[in-house]
Design an enzyme around this catalytic site. Structure first.
Site, PDB file in Angstrom:
ATOM      1  N   LYS A   1      -3.522   6.583  -7.274  1.00 64.40           N
ATOM      2  CA  LYS A   1      -2.805   6.856  -6.016  1.00 64.40           C
ATOM      3  C   LYS A   1      -1.288   6.808  -6.171  1.00 64.40           C
ATOM      4  O   LYS A   1      -0.577   7.574  -5.521  1.00 64.40           O
ATOM      5  CB  LYS A   1      -3.266   5.900  -4.920  1.00 64.40           C
ATOM      6  CG  LYS A   1      -4.698   6.185  -4.453  1.00 64.40           C
ATOM      7  CD  LYS A   1      -5.062   5.338  -3.257  1.00 64.40           C
ATOM      8  CE  LYS A   1      -6.482   5.660  -2.811  1.00 64.40           C
ATOM      9  NZ  LYS A   1      -6.867   4.938  -1.592  1.00 64.40           N
TER      10      LYS A   1
ATOM     11  N   ASP B   1      -5.161   7.401   4.348  1.00 66.32           N
ATOM     12  CA  ASP B   1      -5.883   6.127   4.440  1.00 66.32           C
ATOM     13  C   ASP B   1      -5.510   5.373   5.721  1.00 66.32           C
ATOM     14  O   ASP B   1      -6.371   4.763   6.368  1.00 66.32           O
ATOM     15  CB  ASP B   1      -5.574   5.239   3.228  1.00 66.32           C
ATOM     16  CG  ASP B   1      -6.400   5.631   1.999  1.00 66.32           C
ATOM     17  OD1 ASP B   1      -7.431   6.311   2.159  1.00 66.32           O
ATOM     18  OD2 ASP B   1      -6.000   5.252   0.887  1.00 66.32           O
TER      19      ASP B   1
HETATM   20  P1  NDP Z   1      -5.588  -3.485  -5.863  1.00 62.60           P
HETATM   21  O1  NDP Z   1      -6.272  -3.771  -7.159  1.00 62.60           O
HETATM   22  O2  NDP Z   1      -4.300  -2.743  -5.836  1.00 62.60           O
HETATM   23  O3  NDP Z   1      -5.334  -4.889  -5.087  1.00 62.60           O
HETATM   24  C1  NDP Z   1      -6.322  -5.865  -5.058  1.00 62.60           C
HETATM   25  C2  NDP Z   1      -5.885  -7.043  -4.169  1.00 62.60           C
HETATM   26  O4  NDP Z   1      -6.997  -7.929  -4.069  1.00 62.60           O
HETATM   27  C3  NDP Z   1      -4.703  -7.848  -4.695  1.00 62.60           C
HETATM   28  O5  NDP Z   1      -3.897  -8.239  -3.599  1.00 62.60           O
HETATM   29  C4  NDP Z   1      -5.398  -9.068  -5.328  1.00 62.60           C
HETATM   30  O6  NDP Z   1      -4.614 -10.250  -5.314  1.00 62.60           O
HETATM   31  C5  NDP Z   1      -6.562  -9.252  -4.390  1.00 62.60           C
HETATM   32  N1  NDP Z   1      -7.699  -9.961  -4.975  1.00 62.60           N
HETATM   33  C6  NDP Z   1      -8.530  -9.517  -5.960  1.00 62.60           C
HETATM   34  N2  NDP Z   1      -9.487 -10.442  -6.204  1.00 62.60           N
HETATM   35  C7  NDP Z   1      -9.245 -11.483  -5.380  1.00 62.60           C
HETATM   36  C8  NDP Z   1      -9.888 -12.744  -5.157  1.00 62.60           C
HETATM   37  N3  NDP Z   1     -10.985 -13.101  -5.852  1.00 62.60           N
HETATM   38  N4  NDP Z   1      -9.382 -13.563  -4.198  1.00 62.60           N
HETATM   39  C9  NDP Z   1      -8.297 -13.203  -3.486  1.00 62.60           C
HETATM   40  N5  NDP Z   1      -7.637 -12.029  -3.645  1.00 62.60           N
HETATM   41  C10 NDP Z   1      -8.108 -11.183  -4.587  1.00 62.60           C
HETATM   42  O7  NDP Z   1      -6.701  -2.730  -4.979  1.00 62.60           O
HETATM   43  P2  NDP Z   1      -6.472  -1.719  -3.756  1.00 62.60           P
HETATM   44  O8  NDP Z   1      -5.382  -2.257  -2.900  1.00 62.60           O
HETATM   45  O9  NDP Z   1      -6.349  -0.331  -4.223  1.00 62.60           O
HETATM   46  O10 NDP Z   1      -7.900  -1.804  -2.995  1.00 62.60           O
HETATM   47  C11 NDP Z   1      -8.314  -2.999  -2.335  1.00 62.60           C
HETATM   48  C12 NDP Z   1      -9.688  -2.792  -1.715  1.00 62.60           C
HETATM   49  O11 NDP Z   1      -9.649  -1.819  -0.661  1.00 62.60           O
HETATM   50  C13 NDP Z   1     -10.727  -2.294  -2.722  1.00 62.60           C
HETATM   51  O12 NDP Z   1     -11.903  -3.039  -2.538  1.00 62.60           O
HETATM   52  C14 NDP Z   1     -10.950  -0.844  -2.326  1.00 62.60           C
HETATM   53  O13 NDP Z   1     -12.263  -0.424  -2.624  1.00 62.60           O
HETATM   54  C15 NDP Z   1     -10.719  -0.901  -0.804  1.00 62.60           C
HETATM   55  N6  NDP Z   1     -10.337   0.392  -0.235  1.00 62.60           N
HETATM   56  C16 NDP Z   1     -11.152   0.958   0.729  1.00 62.60           C
HETATM   57  C17 NDP Z   1     -10.824   2.172   1.312  1.00 62.60           C
HETATM   58  C18 NDP Z   1     -11.714   2.750   2.363  1.00 62.60           C
HETATM   59  O14 NDP Z   1     -11.571   3.941   2.683  1.00 62.60           O
HETATM   60  N7  NDP Z   1     -12.625   1.987   2.951  1.00 62.60           N
HETATM   61  C19 NDP Z   1      -9.597   2.903   0.933  1.00 62.60           C
HETATM   62  C20 NDP Z   1      -8.783   2.196  -0.057  1.00 62.60           C
HETATM   63  C21 NDP Z   1      -9.176   1.012  -0.621  1.00 62.60           C
HETATM   64  P3  NDP Z   1      -3.485 -10.543  -6.452  1.00 62.60           P
HETATM   65  O15 NDP Z   1      -2.281  -9.761  -6.045  1.00 62.60           O
HETATM   66  O16 NDP Z   1      -3.267 -12.006  -6.360  1.00 62.60           O
HETATM   67  O17 NDP Z   1      -4.077 -10.092  -7.757  1.00 62.60           O
END
Ligand code: NDP
Length: 290
Positions: free
Chosen positions: A73, A110
């Site tokens: 993205k 989105d």
């Molecule tokens: P990123 O990998 O960019 O970000 C992931 C985030 O999750 C970070 O803030 C990370 O924290 C946090 N995180 C991961 N594991 C944990 C945990 N165990 N406990 C707490 N925080 C955690 O992912 P995206 O932002 O691209 O996507 C996030 C979610 O949104 C995904 O599941 C994706 O599938 C979903 N999504 C759904 C869409 C829809 O249309 N329904 C569209 C876009 C996304 P840290 O910064 O500390 O690592």
């Protein structure tokens, strides 16, 4: 649902890595069939380090446009010639249109999908009525925060495991943004009208998210962007507290609608239950025997 491919078939698709699991082809091809449009929607899986080369190769419009999913993205935004303010504010694009003059336009639907999901599953919800909490600080969280700000939310509280990332996202929201570490989630949840899980914790049931949802007011709406599984532990916990909930599949369908319009020049047709189709596919993916 099989349709002939002609010499004039308009091609669109979704690029991601991996992408085979994407539900987007199911949604778009069902709409195309119902509308009788001579078009097709396919998947593309460029190598993880070669998105730029892939997108450059599509300049000129042989492929009308693509949706873009993980991990491309941000790269999609950087490859375009012009971007909508939605994409610029989210610092990411989920939609590229390849114009006939060789230029590339980027958009991000989105945020539209997120707000459409709230409108559908939490009728009466008004983003202007109170603070919103976004859990997470990745690309999805950034897009959600920008969408709620643009929709008039008075305050957007970004809560993240890594505080520096929350501060970065909140900082981009100006006066509206506030950052909290995950261990201060209870303070962040007090007095909010909506909470959005934009972390990847809980995806296919991995990594449980420990957030004290009981700290939210009774009228708060709880949303999870994750839709595999559809009934995440997060949403199950919210329902057990009696809160209204919004799911990630509604967001997925909500972002697909304006994408379809960008590719095929008309709104998706009425009369196709794409949510039911998607739920069936999710059930089958979870248990191929069913
Ligand atoms: P990123 O990998 O960019 O970000 C992931 C985030 O999750 C970070 O803030 C990370 O924290 C946090 N995180 C991961 N594991 C944990 C945990 N165990 N406990 C707490 N925080 C955690 O992912 P995206 O932002 O691209 O996507 C996030 C979610 O949104 C995904 O599941 C994706 O599938 C979903 N999504 C759904 C869409 C829809 O249309 N329904 C569209 C876009 C996304 P840290 O910064 O500390 O690592």
């Amino acid at each position: 649902m099989s349709r002939p491919i002609s010499g004039a078939t308009v091609v669109a698709g979704v690029a991601g890595q991996p992408v085979r699991q994407s539900l987007s082809p199911l949604l778009h091809n069902a709409w195309l069939a119902k509308a009788g449009i001579d078009g097709v929607y396919v998947t593309f899986a460029p190598p993880a380090d070669a998105f730029q080369r892939f997108a450059e190769g599509l300049r000129g419009g042989a492929v009308r446009g693509i949706n873009v999913t993980l991990p491309f993205k941000e790269a999609a935004l950087s490859v375009c010639d012009r971007a909508t303010s939605r994409a610029a504010e989210a610092e990411a694009a989920n939609l590229l249109v390849f114009e006939a003059d060789g230029t590339i336009t980027a958009d991000n639907t989105d945020g539209l999908g997120l707000l459409a999901a709230f409108a559908l599953q939490a009728p009466g919800f008004d983003p202007k009525a109170g603070p919103i909490v976004i859990l997470g600080a990745g690309g999805a969280a950034r897009g959600a925060a920008a969408a709620f700000k643009a929709a008039g939310a008075p305050e957007v509280r970004v809560v993240n495991r890594t505080l520096a990332k929350a501060e970065f996202v909140a900082g981009g929201l100006g006066d509206v943004g506030r950052a909290f570490p995950m261990d201060q989630a209870a303070q962040a949840l007090a007095g909010v009208q909506a909470v959005v899980n934009a972390t990847s914790a809980g995806l296919t049931n991995g990594g449980r998210l420990e957030v004290p949802l009981e700290a939210t007011p009774e009228g708060a709406v709880i949303m999870d962007m994750i839709y595999t599984p559809l009934d995440t532990d997060f949403l199950t916990g919210a329902k057990a507290l009696g809160r209204r909930t919004v799911d990630g599949l509604a967001m997925l369908v909500g972002q697909a609608r304006p994408s379809f319009e960008a590719f095929f020049g008309q709104s998706p047709p009425e009369g196709v239950d794409v949510r039911a189709l998607a739920m069936e596919a999710l059930r089958h993916a979870a248990d191929p025997a069913k």
